[in-house]
Write a protein that holds these residues in place. Structure first.
Motif, PDB file in Angstrom:
ATOM      1  N   LEU A  45       0.836  -1.212   0.000  1.00  0.00           N
ATOM      2  CA  LEU A  45       0.000   0.000   0.000  1.00  0.00           C
ATOM      3  C   LEU A  45       0.866   1.256   0.000  1.00  0.00           C
ATOM      4  O   LEU A  45       0.597   2.211  -0.733  1.00  0.00           O
ATOM      5  CB  LEU A  45      -0.932   0.033   1.215  1.00  0.00           C
ATOM      6  CG  LEU A  45      -2.071  -0.981   1.282  1.00  0.00           C
ATOM      7  CD1 LEU A  45      -3.101  -0.545   2.317  1.00  0.00           C
ATOM      8  CD2 LEU A  45      -2.752  -1.172  -0.061  1.00  0.00           C
ATOM      9  N   ARG A  46       1.931   1.242   0.822  1.00  0.00           N
ATOM     10  CA  ARG A  46       2.800   2.434   0.874  1.00  0.00           C
ATOM     11  C   ARG A  46       3.479   2.670  -0.468  1.00  0.00           C
ATOM     12  O   ARG A  46       3.671   3.813  -0.884  1.00  0.00           O
ATOM     13  CB  ARG A  46       3.840   2.276   1.995  1.00  0.00           C
ATOM     14  CG  ARG A  46       3.242   2.374   3.398  1.00  0.00           C
ATOM     15  CD  ARG A  46       4.293   2.780   4.414  1.00  0.00           C
ATOM     16  NE  ARG A  46       5.359   1.812   4.512  1.00  0.00           N
ATOM     17  CZ  ARG A  46       5.358   0.774   5.337  1.00  0.00           C
ATOM     18  NH1 ARG A  46       4.332   0.577   6.155  1.00  0.00           N
ATOM     19  NH2 ARG A  46       6.370  -0.066   5.360  1.00  0.00           N
ATOM     20  N   LEU A  47       3.815   1.587  -1.130  1.00  0.00           N
ATOM     21  CA  LEU A  47       4.431   1.675  -2.454  1.00  0.00           C
ATOM     22  C   LEU A  47       3.460   2.323  -3.447  1.00  0.00           C
ATOM     23  O   LEU A  47       3.836   3.198  -4.232  1.00  0.00           O
ATOM     24  CB  LEU A  47       4.767   0.258  -2.896  1.00  0.00           C
ATOM     25  CG  LEU A  47       5.768   0.032  -3.989  1.00  0.00           C
ATOM     26  CD1 LEU A  47       7.161   0.168  -3.416  1.00  0.00           C
ATOM     27  CD2 LEU A  47       5.603  -1.373  -4.538  1.00  0.00           C
ATOM     28  N   ILE A  48       2.218   1.893  -3.401  1.00  0.00           N
ATOM     29  CA  ILE A  48       1.210   2.429  -4.319  1.00  0.00           C
ATOM     30  C   ILE A  48       0.952   3.904  -4.011  1.00  0.00           C
ATOM     31  O   ILE A  48       0.756   4.713  -4.916  1.00  0.00           O
ATOM     32  CB  ILE A  48      -0.091   1.600  -4.238  1.00  0.00           C
ATOM     33  CG1 ILE A  48       0.154   0.213  -4.835  1.00  0.00           C
ATOM     34  CG2 ILE A  48      -1.241   2.307  -4.951  1.00  0.00           C
ATOM     35  CD1 ILE A  48      -0.936  -0.799  -4.537  1.00  0.00           C
ATOM     36  N   ALA A  49       1.007   4.262  -2.718  1.00  0.00           N
ATOM     37  CA  ALA A  49       0.800   5.664  -2.324  1.00  0.00           C
ATOM     38  C   ALA A  49       2.015   6.529  -2.640  1.00  0.00           C
ATOM     39  O   ALA A  49       1.975   7.737  -2.461  1.00  0.00           O
ATOM     40  CB  ALA A  49       0.470   5.734  -0.835  1.00  0.00           C
ATOM     41  N   GLY A  50       3.112   5.907  -3.061  1.00  0.00           N
ATOM     42  CA  GLY A  50       4.323   6.669  -3.378  1.00  0.00           C
ATOM     43  C   GLY A  50       5.190   6.950  -2.172  1.00  0.00           C
ATOM     44  O   GLY A  50       6.118   7.753  -2.237  1.00  0.00           O
ATOM     45  N   LEU A  51       4.917   6.300  -1.050  1.00  0.00           N
ATOM     46  CA  LEU A  51       5.703   6.525   0.170  1.00  0.00           C
ATOM     47  C   LEU A  51       6.952   5.647   0.209  1.00  0.00           C
ATOM     48  O   LEU A  51       7.821   5.845   1.048  1.00  0.00           O
ATOM     49  CB  LEU A  51       4.837   6.250   1.419  1.00  0.00           C
ATOM     50  CG  LEU A  51       3.541   7.053   1.502  1.00  0.00           C
ATOM     51  CD1 LEU A  51       2.687   6.600   2.676  1.00  0.00           C
ATOM     52  CD2 LEU A  51       3.859   8.541   1.627  1.00  0.00           C
ATOM     53  N   SER A  58       7.785  -2.146 -11.753  1.00  0.00           N
ATOM     54  CA  SER A  58       7.127  -0.861 -11.985  1.00  0.00           C
ATOM     55  C   SER A  58       5.753  -0.796 -11.328  1.00  0.00           C
ATOM     56  O   SER A  58       5.049  -1.796 -11.200  1.00  0.00           O
ATOM     57  CB  SER A  58       6.986  -0.621 -13.489  1.00  0.00           C
ATOM     58  OG  SER A  58       6.098  -1.570 -14.042  1.00  0.00           O
ATOM     59  N   VAL A  59       5.434   0.409 -10.877  1.00  0.00           N
ATOM     60  CA  VAL A  59       4.114   0.707 -10.337  1.00  0.00           C
ATOM     61  C   VAL A  59       3.578   1.838 -11.186  1.00  0.00           C
ATOM     62  O   VAL A  59       4.179   2.909 -11.234  1.00  0.00           O
ATOM     63  CB  VAL A  59       4.212   1.187  -8.871  1.00  0.00           C
ATOM     64  CG1 VAL A  59       2.824   1.494  -8.317  1.00  0.00           C
ATOM     65  CG2 VAL A  59       4.914   0.144  -8.010  1.00  0.00           C
ATOM     66  N   SER A  60       2.472   1.616 -11.899  1.00  0.00           N
ATOM     67  CA  SER A  60       1.966   2.686 -12.760  1.00  0.00           C
ATOM     68  C   SER A  60       0.466   2.856 -12.582  1.00  0.00           C
ATOM     69  O   SER A  60      -0.230   1.953 -12.127  1.00  0.00           O
ATOM     70  CB  SER A  60       2.287   2.389 -14.224  1.00  0.00           C
ATOM     71  OG  SER A  60       1.684   1.180 -14.605  1.00  0.00           O
ATOM     72  N   GLY A  61       0.021   4.043 -12.939  1.00  0.00           N
ATOM     73  CA  GLY A  61      -1.422   4.305 -12.913  1.00  0.00           C
ATOM     74  C   GLY A  61      -1.873   5.130 -11.729  1.00  0.00           C
ATOM     75  O   GLY A  61      -2.973   5.657 -11.730  1.00  0.00           O
ATOM     76  N   ALA A  62      -1.035   5.254 -10.688  1.00  0.00           N
ATOM     77  CA  ALA A  62      -1.461   6.008  -9.510  1.00  0.00           C
ATOM     78  C   ALA A  62      -0.747   7.351  -9.415  1.00  0.00           C
ATOM     79  O   ALA A  62      -0.981   8.105  -8.476  1.00  0.00           O
ATOM     80  CB  ALA A  62      -1.202   5.193  -8.243  1.00  0.00           C
TER      81      ALA A  62
END
Ligand code: ADP
Ligand code: ADP
Length: 215
Positions: A45-51, A58-62
């Motif tokens: 979750l922190r990764l998706i939030a950019g924390l 890769s994490v994209s779209g958020a």
């Protein structure tokens, strides 16, 4: 909308929290994320939030999406009333006072706290404090709502009520929800997709879609 490809994250102390996580979250989906303690759900979750930044993948779209985050511990400002707590993100974004008040009031109403605007956290029950925390996350009208075991500390009846209200909020606001829980019941009741993570090093073991309830 949100897409993770072969994501790994190793903390500076050498703990491999995630290793090879791939996950797709469609716009408007309600995804429940299950898995044993320590498998990397909060890290994800922190990764998706950019924390956090991934060590690989890769994490994209958020990137350009407003994100609301709710933790298990509501962490409200104890000296501030419910409305002021709900307004926090709007104040940090320097939104004009009247507009911020109106939005925060709407969010408090959406979580069932009409009439509790001036209550202090200490005057509220555990369930109601969690509702304020949810209102604080909803006030900026996020398109993506990240919930990290939000109801784990609450008694069962309060959880049932909050499950119902969260489902209504999701349907009305049409936001995308990623919901970490230990409860198979909550997953089955709320989610359009259930993703199960394995123990360390964390990866997604299986994902499946659940039929949407008729609404
Ligand atoms: P979960 O939410 O599934 O319980 P976490 O994402 O909190 O899992 O943790 C995954 C692993 O990473 C655990 O082994 C945890 O101890 C470790 N961990 C979590 N946060 C940190 C951190 N900031 N620094 C180092 N290790 C961490
Ligand atoms: P807890 O989290 O302590 O289990 P609840 O969040 O269900 O409890 O609320 C405890 C009490 O607070 C309820 O019995 C009710 O009287 C009052 N309460 C909770 N939410 C509301 C509400 N939206 N409006 C009025 N009263 C409420």
């Amino acid at each position: 909308m949100l897409s993770l490809r072969d994501v790994a994250l190793t903390y500076r102390n050498g703990v491999r929290a995630l290793d090879g996580v791939s996950l797709d979250v469609a716009d408007g989906a309600f995804v429940a994320l299950l898995g044993p303690s320590g498998c990397g759900k909060s890290t994800l979750l922190r990764l998706i939030a950019g924390l956090e930044k991934p060590s690989r993948g890769s994490v994209s779209g958020a990137e350009n999406t407003s994100v609301g985050f709710v933790f298990q511990d509501p962490t409200l400002m104890p000296w501030a009333d419910a409305l002021t707590n709900a307004r926090l993100a709007l104040d940090l974004a320097h939104m004009p006072r009247l507009e911020a008040d109106a939005r925060a009031r709407d969010a408090l109403h959406a979580v069932g706290l009409r009439g509790f605007e001036t209550a202090l956290p200490a005057e509220l029950s555990g369930g109601m404090r969690m509702r304020v925390s949810l209102a604080r996350a909803l006030a900026p009208e996020p398109r993506l709502l990240l919930l990290d075991e939000p109801f784990a500390a609450l008694d069962e009846i309060t959880r049932f009520k909050l499950n119902d209200d969260l489902r209504t909020i999701w349907m009305q606001r049409k936001c995308t929800v990623l919901f970490v829980t230990h409860s198979v019941f909550e997953s089955a009741y709320l989610a359009t997709r259930v993703a199960v993570m394995t123990a360390r090093p964390g990866r997604i073991a299986s994902q499946r879609d659940v039929d949407l309830p008729a609404s």
